[in-house]
Structures are given as structure tokens and as C-alpha cells.
Scaffold this motif. Structure first.
Motif, PDB file in Angstrom:
ATOM      1  N   GLY A  65     -16.225 -11.768   4.446  1.00  0.00           N
ATOM      2  CA  GLY A  65     -15.144 -11.051   4.996  1.00  0.00           C
ATOM      3  C   GLY A  65     -14.093 -11.215   3.595  1.00  0.00           C
ATOM      4  O   GLY A  65     -12.946 -10.352   3.880  1.00  0.00           O
ATOM      5  N   VAL A  66     -14.355 -11.959   2.667  1.00  0.00           N
ATOM      6  CA  VAL A  66     -13.471 -11.893   1.605  1.00  0.00           C
ATOM      7  C   VAL A  66     -14.173 -11.079   0.268  1.00  0.00           C
ATOM      8  O   VAL A  66     -15.386 -10.867   0.267  1.00  0.00           O
ATOM      9  CB  VAL A  66     -13.498 -13.331   0.805  1.00  0.00           C
ATOM     10  N   TYR A  67     -13.343 -10.298  -0.462  1.00  0.00           N
ATOM     11  CA  TYR A  67     -13.793  -9.272  -1.253  1.00  0.00           C
ATOM     12  C   TYR A  67     -12.624  -9.378  -2.500  1.00  0.00           C
ATOM     13  O   TYR A  67     -11.420  -9.583  -2.241  1.00  0.00           O
ATOM     14  CB  TYR A  67     -14.223  -7.880  -0.911  1.00  0.00           C
ATOM     15  N   PRO A  68     -13.160  -8.929  -3.787  1.00  0.00           N
ATOM     16  CA  PRO A  68     -12.188  -8.889  -4.805  1.00  0.00           C
ATOM     17  C   PRO A  68     -11.716  -7.683  -4.841  1.00  0.00           C
ATOM     18  O   PRO A  68     -12.132  -6.573  -4.547  1.00  0.00           O
ATOM     19  CB  PRO A  68     -13.124  -9.056  -6.188  1.00  0.00           C
ATOM     20  N   LEU A  69     -10.235  -7.675  -5.254  1.00  0.00           N
ATOM     21  CA  LEU A  69      -9.564  -6.304  -5.061  1.00  0.00           C
ATOM     22  C   LEU A  69      -8.612  -6.133  -6.360  1.00  0.00           C
ATOM     23  O   LEU A  69      -7.843  -7.153  -6.628  1.00  0.00           O
ATOM     24  CB  LEU A  69      -8.689  -6.154  -3.829  1.00  0.00           C
ATOM     25  N   GLU A  70      -8.401  -5.158  -6.889  1.00  0.00           N
ATOM     26  CA  GLU A  70      -7.682  -5.045  -7.896  1.00  0.00           C
ATOM     27  C   GLU A  70      -6.246  -4.346  -7.652  1.00  0.00           C
ATOM     28  O   GLU A  70      -6.348  -3.389  -7.071  1.00  0.00           O
ATOM     29  CB  GLU A  70      -7.994  -3.970  -9.420  1.00  0.00           C
ATOM     30  N   VAL A  71      -5.421  -4.891  -8.132  1.00  0.00           N
ATOM     31  CA  VAL A  71      -3.925  -4.543  -7.880  1.00  0.00           C
ATOM     32  C   VAL A  71      -2.991  -4.318  -9.258  1.00  0.00           C
ATOM     33  O   VAL A  71      -3.392  -5.039  -9.927  1.00  0.00           O
ATOM     34  CB  VAL A  71      -3.157  -5.631  -7.115  1.00  0.00           C
ATOM     35  N   GLY A  72      -2.569  -3.039  -9.269  1.00  0.00           N
ATOM     36  CA  GLY A  72      -1.773  -2.791 -10.381  1.00  0.00           C
ATOM     37  C   GLY A  72      -0.306  -2.669 -10.267  1.00  0.00           C
ATOM     38  O   GLY A  72       0.100  -3.382  -9.279  1.00  0.00           O
ATOM     39  N   PRO A  73       0.229  -2.644 -11.548  1.00  0.00           N
ATOM     40  CA  PRO A  73       1.659  -2.786 -11.298  1.00  0.00           C
ATOM     41  C   PRO A  73       2.302  -2.153 -10.409  1.00  0.00           C
ATOM     42  O   PRO A  73       1.876  -0.778 -10.107  1.00  0.00           O
ATOM     43  CB  PRO A  73       2.149  -2.352 -12.695  1.00  0.00           C
ATOM     44  N   ASN A  74       3.315  -2.508  -9.720  1.00  0.00           N
ATOM     45  CA  ASN A  74       4.087  -1.822  -8.539  1.00  0.00           C
ATOM     46  C   ASN A  74       5.663  -2.279  -8.361  1.00  0.00           C
ATOM     47  O   ASN A  74       5.800  -3.499  -8.841  1.00  0.00           O
ATOM     48  CB  ASN A  74       3.356  -2.344  -7.079  1.00  0.00           C
ATOM     49  N   PRO A  75       6.342  -1.126  -8.425  1.00  0.00           N
ATOM     50  CA  PRO A  75       7.844  -1.360  -8.516  1.00  0.00           C
ATOM     51  C   PRO A  75       8.202  -2.483  -7.201  1.00  0.00           C
ATOM     52  O   PRO A  75       9.278  -3.248  -7.642  1.00  0.00           O
ATOM     53  CB  PRO A  75       8.300  -0.071  -7.956  1.00  0.00           C
ATOM     54  N   ALA A  76       7.452  -2.399  -6.246  1.00  0.00           N
ATOM     55  CA  ALA A  76       7.976  -3.418  -5.371  1.00  0.00           C
ATOM     56  C   ALA A  76       7.579  -4.960  -5.751  1.00  0.00           C
ATOM     57  O   ALA A  76       7.947  -5.766  -4.995  1.00  0.00           O
ATOM     58  CB  ALA A  76       7.056  -2.994  -3.912  1.00  0.00           C
ATOM     59  N   MET A  77       6.411  -5.063  -6.568  1.00  0.00           N
ATOM     60  CA  MET A  77       6.297  -6.489  -7.126  1.00  0.00           C
ATOM     61  C   MET A  77       6.405  -6.634  -8.572  1.00  0.00           C
ATOM     62  O   MET A  77       5.440  -6.584  -9.309  1.00  0.00           O
ATOM     63  CB  MET A  77       4.952  -6.858  -6.646  1.00  0.00           C
ATOM     64  N   PRO A  78       7.677  -6.536  -8.969  1.00  0.00           N
ATOM     65  CA  PRO A  78       7.846  -6.815 -10.481  1.00  0.00           C
ATOM     66  C   PRO A  78       7.132  -7.897 -11.331  1.00  0.00           C
ATOM     67  O   PRO A  78       7.100  -7.938 -12.419  1.00  0.00           O
ATOM     68  CB  PRO A  78       9.212  -6.950 -10.589  1.00  0.00           C
ATOM     69  N   GLU A  79       6.709  -8.636 -10.355  1.00  0.00           N
ATOM     70  CA  GLU A  79       5.932  -9.974 -11.237  1.00  0.00           C
ATOM     71  C   GLU A  79       4.751  -9.487 -11.586  1.00  0.00           C
ATOM     72  O   GLU A  79       3.957 -10.195 -12.227  1.00  0.00           O
ATOM     73  CB  GLU A  79       5.918 -11.110 -10.038  1.00  0.00           C
ATOM     74  N   ILE A  80       4.137  -8.387 -11.271  1.00  0.00           N
ATOM     75  CA  ILE A  80       2.832  -7.915 -11.802  1.00  0.00           C
ATOM     76  C   ILE A  80       3.139  -6.737 -12.823  1.00  0.00           C
ATOM     77  O   ILE A  80       3.488  -5.832 -12.609  1.00  0.00           O
ATOM     78  CB  ILE A  80       2.082  -7.187 -10.668  1.00  0.00           C
ATOM     79  N   THR A  81       2.943  -7.202 -14.012  1.00  0.00           N
ATOM     80  CA  THR A  81       3.098  -6.240 -15.276  1.00  0.00           C
ATOM     81  C   THR A  81       1.806  -5.614 -15.676  1.00  0.00           C
ATOM     82  O   THR A  81       1.903  -4.855 -16.733  1.00  0.00           O
ATOM     83  CB  THR A  81       3.505  -7.014 -16.465  1.00  0.00           C
ATOM     84  N   GLU A  82       0.675  -6.179 -15.197  1.00  0.00           N
ATOM     85  CA  GLU A  82      -0.589  -5.441 -15.671  1.00  0.00           C
ATOM     86  C   GLU A  82      -1.677  -5.763 -14.510  1.00  0.00           C
ATOM     87  O   GLU A  82      -1.450  -6.414 -13.559  1.00  0.00           O
ATOM     88  CB  GLU A  82      -1.061  -6.096 -17.064  1.00  0.00           C
ATOM     89  N   PRO A  83      -2.750  -4.935 -14.556  1.00  0.00           N
ATOM     90  CA  PRO A  83      -3.622  -4.923 -13.351  1.00  0.00           C
ATOM     91  C   PRO A  83      -4.319  -6.243 -13.292  1.00  0.00           C
ATOM     92  O   PRO A  83      -4.449  -7.105 -14.236  1.00  0.00           O
ATOM     93  CB  PRO A  83      -4.832  -4.114 -13.749  1.00  0.00           C
ATOM     94  N   VAL A  84      -4.335  -6.763 -11.903  1.00  0.00           N
ATOM     95  CA  VAL A  84      -4.794  -8.161 -11.773  1.00  0.00           C
ATOM     96  C   VAL A  84      -5.838  -8.179 -10.406  1.00  0.00           C
ATOM     97  O   VAL A  84      -5.798  -7.377  -9.615  1.00  0.00           O
ATOM     98  CB  VAL A  84      -3.735  -9.168 -11.315  1.00  0.00           C
ATOM     99  N   VAL A  85      -6.968  -8.761 -10.645  1.00  0.00           N
ATOM    100  CA  VAL A  85      -8.016  -8.766  -9.551  1.00  0.00           C
ATOM    101  C   VAL A  85      -7.785 -10.098  -8.519  1.00  0.00           C
ATOM    102  O   VAL A  85      -7.633 -11.479  -9.131  1.00  0.00           O
ATOM    103  CB  VAL A  85      -9.375  -8.881 -10.004  1.00  0.00           C
ATOM    104  N   VAL A  86      -7.499  -9.979  -7.451  1.00  0.00           N
ATOM    105  CA  VAL A  86      -7.379 -10.942  -6.293  1.00  0.00           C
ATOM    106  C   VAL A  86      -8.258 -11.077  -5.386  1.00  0.00           C
ATOM    107  O   VAL A  86      -9.390 -10.286  -5.212  1.00  0.00           O
ATOM    108  CB  VAL A  86      -5.909 -10.807  -5.929  1.00  0.00           C
ATOM    109  N   SER A  87      -8.337 -11.991  -4.387  1.00  0.00           N
ATOM    110  CA  SER A  87      -9.153 -12.210  -3.554  1.00  0.00           C
ATOM    111  C   SER A  87      -8.445 -11.544  -2.084  1.00  0.00           C
ATOM    112  O   SER A  87      -7.249 -11.683  -1.841  1.00  0.00           O
ATOM    113  CB  SER A  87      -9.349 -13.614  -3.011  1.00  0.00           C
ATOM    114  N   ALA A  88      -9.158 -10.796  -1.458  1.00  0.00           N
ATOM    115  CA  ALA A  88      -8.701 -10.150  -0.420  1.00  0.00           C
ATOM    116  C   ALA A  88      -9.512 -10.225   1.021  1.00  0.00           C
ATOM    117  O   ALA A  88     -10.631 -10.494   0.825  1.00  0.00           O
ATOM    118  CB  ALA A  88      -8.483  -8.503  -0.597  1.00  0.00           C
ATOM    119  N   TYR A  89      -8.737  -9.950   2.193  1.00  0.00           N
ATOM    120  CA  TYR A  89      -9.481 -10.312   3.333  1.00  0.00           C
ATOM    121  C   TYR A  89      -8.537  -9.565   4.661  1.00  0.00           C
ATOM    122  O   TYR A  89      -7.351  -9.469   4.341  1.00  0.00           O
ATOM    123  CB  TYR A  89      -9.887 -11.667   3.885  1.00  0.00           C
ATOM    124  N   ASP A  90      -9.173  -9.202   5.466  1.00  0.00           N
ATOM    125  CA  ASP A  90      -8.609  -8.423   6.450  1.00  0.00           C
ATOM    126  C   ASP A  90      -7.845  -9.381   7.570  1.00  0.00           C
ATOM    127  O   ASP A  90      -8.106 -10.536   7.748  1.00  0.00           O
ATOM    128  CB  ASP A  90      -9.486  -7.509   7.515  1.00  0.00           C
TER     129      ASP A  90
END
Length: 335
Positions: A231-256
Motif C-alpha cells: 500500500g506504500v510507494y515512493p513518490l517524487e514531489v517537486g517544488p510547489n508555491p503552496a509548500m515553500p519548504e520544498i526547494t528541490e525535488p524530494v522522494v517521500v513515502s505515499a499511501y492512499d
């Protein structure tokens, strides 16, 4: 987002006590939605869903925040809370009995909502960038009120090539306690869903802000998670104006994340709730950015770890969204 919640206060009543009975709620025609505490992502989105259901159904819909989903899942199973927001990890663990030793086989799901993205969080000035950097660090692993988050935390450090013994594990009650400890400096890392109000508050409170650690390494793969924590999978998240704390792509754990309920919920009530949610979902996606990872045609996805409610099966069949994968998944629960 916070102002949106405040604007809903007049229409979404918050229940202050846990001591209400299911038959009393039913007698009043009330729908109750269990969520994590105020400030959490579940609470934010649960409040939006409550307002949409109340408008569509013309009935009282109340949000009840709890310390964590591990507290309210048994109440959902027992029918004392009508529905709740729960991850596939949490719901599956309680349904199978792996979480508590006693299987909550009356748990059911109504709809898949969105994929939740969870990461380990550190103070940006501490210099850590990857999950593997947590070796030897004071790291929140166990959250007593959020057993699903605990399971993902452990699987995530394992995917990064670490074990529990490689870090200095810390136990807290839930997300806020972990983030408070990070702000205070009593831990080096904690975990939470990215971009939620609690993490953004921590980002503002810590000099230099926070950093989400990226999941890297040979075992940081979907195949590894399939074996370790389905049920868990790795997911890359890029910089997003709604999340200023993300300044470069980061891979996180995702699940539904799913809207869960009890097998005891009547077909008519389940259909009424699901119909209102389905019709409101396009607007909810516009109002709540995390929901943009979900969609109407993905609300019946076969990523569930507990069975769908019979009324939900009938609903998605009528919409043409019930697939062979769904049939196979439902059959697996009877094995």
C-alpha cells in the motif's frame, strides 16, 4: 487553508466529547466524521467534506477530531462514528488484527480520496538531506495514536537501508507532539504528511525552516514496499508555491487515504453519503490541493486494504468504475 476552516465553523459543528452513542446520532439524522486533531491534514479535509455533505444532504454533519486514527477506527467499526478518514495502512492493520491483535472485521471503505505523502522532517540547518542521514539521530518512529504512521516510519527507514537499531528511536503520541519536539530541539527528526498546517507552522517557528528528507538507496523502491508494507510507494514531489519548504525535488513515502465506515451502516445511508461526496469531489479538489491527487474516476480504486461497503460496490458498478482488479481485491478478503 486555516481561514477556510474558520469559515466553515458556522456549518460544521465540532463535537467536544467522545461519549456519544451511535443510536443517538442516527436518531438525530447526524453524520459524524472522525479525523486526526485540529491542524492536521485529515481535519482540514474532513471539515471540507463535512460542509459539502451537509449542504448536499440537508442534515447535520459534524467533525470529531481525535488524537489519532488509531483512536477512532474502533469507534467507526462499532458504528459510533459514521465515517472517518483513514489510510490504507491504518485501516488494513486494524481490519486484519495486526495492529491490536483483535481484528475489526466490520470495517469497510466507501471511497478512495487521495494519496497522502509522508516524510521525515528535520531542521534545515542540521544539514541532513536523505533518510539514511538519520543514522544515530534522535528520530520519532513510534506514534502511539497513529499506528499506521508508525508502520510507514519504520518501513521508510528500512527502505533507506537503516534499521530501528541504527537510529535513536523516540516515541510520541502523534503528529503535533513530534513536531513540537522538533521545534523545541528535543528530537532530530519526526514524521508527518508534507505541507499540512502543522508542518508549515514548524517551518515558520524553526530558524532556517524545515527540510523533508529524501528517500534514496537501492531498496527505496515500490517492490521493496510491496514486500514490507503493501500500500506504500515512493513518490517524487517537486517544488510547489503552496509548500515553500520544498526547494528541490524530494522522494517521500505515499499511501492512499480512504473514507471508512462500518459494515453496519445501512445501504441507503452509505449511498446517500457516497453520492454527495462524489458530486462534490470536483469542487473539493479545487478547494483543497491535497485532494488533487484524487479524482472522481479513482474513488473506487482497488488499492483498499479492507473490503468496500456493499453499497459502494453497487455505486461504482453503476458508474462503470468497478473493475476486474476490484473483484480480485474483494475476493482476497474472503481467503
Amino acid at each position: 487553508m486555516i481561514s477556510k476552516i474558520k469559515g466553515l465553523a458556522a456549518s460544521v459543528a465540532l463535537v467536544a466529547s467522545m461519549g456519544f452513542a451511535a443510536d443517538d446520532a442516527a436518531a438525530q439524522g447526524r453524520v459524524t466524521i472522525g479525523t486526526n486533531p485540529q491542524g492536521s491534514l485529515y481535519y482540514t479535509i474532513g471539515s471540507g467534506i463535512a460542509a459539502a455533505l451537509q449542504d448536499a444532504m440537508g442534515r447535520q454533519v459534524t467533525v470529531q477530531p481525535f488524537t489519532g486514527s488509531s483512536v477512532y477506527l474502533p469507534l467507526i467499526s462499532a458504528g459510533e462514528v459514521t465515517v472517518g478518514l483513514n489510510s490504507a495502512i491504518d485501516a488494513g492493520g486494524w481490519y486484519s488484527g495486526e495492529t491490536s491483535g483483535e481484528a475489526l472485521t466490520d470495517l469497510r471503505v466507501l471511497a478512495r480520496l487521495w494519496p497522502l505523502r509522508q516524510a521525515f522532517i528535520t531542521r534545515a540547518n542540521d544539514g541532513m538531506t536523505e533518510v539514511s542521514d538519520l543514522a544515530g539521530k534522535r528520530t520519532v518512529i513510534d506514534m502511539t495514536a497513529l499506528t499506521g504512521v508508525t508502520a510507514v516510519n519504520l518501513a521508510t527507514i528500512q527502505a533507506a537501508g537503516l534499521t530501528r537499531d541504527d537510529v535513536e528511536p523516540v516515541e510520541v503520541s502523534g503528529l503535533k507532539a513530534g513536531l513540537d519536539a522538533l521545534v523545541e530541539g528535543s528530537v532530530d527528526a519526526t514524521a508527518a504528511a508534507i505541507g499540512i498546517p502543522l508542518t508549515q507552522q514548524a517551518n515558520a517557528a524553526i530558524p532556517g525552516g524545515i527540510r523533508y528528507l529524501s528517500l534514496t538507496g537501492e531498496t527505496a523502491t515500490e517492490a521493496f514496499f510491496d514486500e514490507t508494507l503493501p500500500g506504500v510507494y515512493p513518490l517524487e514531489v517537486g517544488p510547489n508555491p503552496a509548500m515553500p519548504e520544498i526547494t528541490e525535488p524530494v522522494v517521500v513515502s505515499a499511501y492512499d487515504i480512504f473514507l471508512t465506515t462500518s459494515a453496519a451502516l445501512s445501504d441507503d445511508e452509505a449511498t446517500a453519503i457516497l453520492t454527495a461526496l462524489y458530486d462534490a469531489f470536483p469542487q473539493l479538489r479545487e478547494d483543497y490541493p491535497p485532494l488533487r491527487g484524487g479524482a472522481q474516476d479513482a474513488m473506487g480504486n482497488a488499492s483498499n486494504t479492507v473490503p468496500y461497503h456493499p453499497a459502494a460496490i453497487a455505486f461504482f458498478q453503476e458508474k462503470g468504475l468497478w473493475t476486474d482488479a476490484n473483484e480480485a481485491r474483494e475476493a482476497s478478503f474472503a481467503q
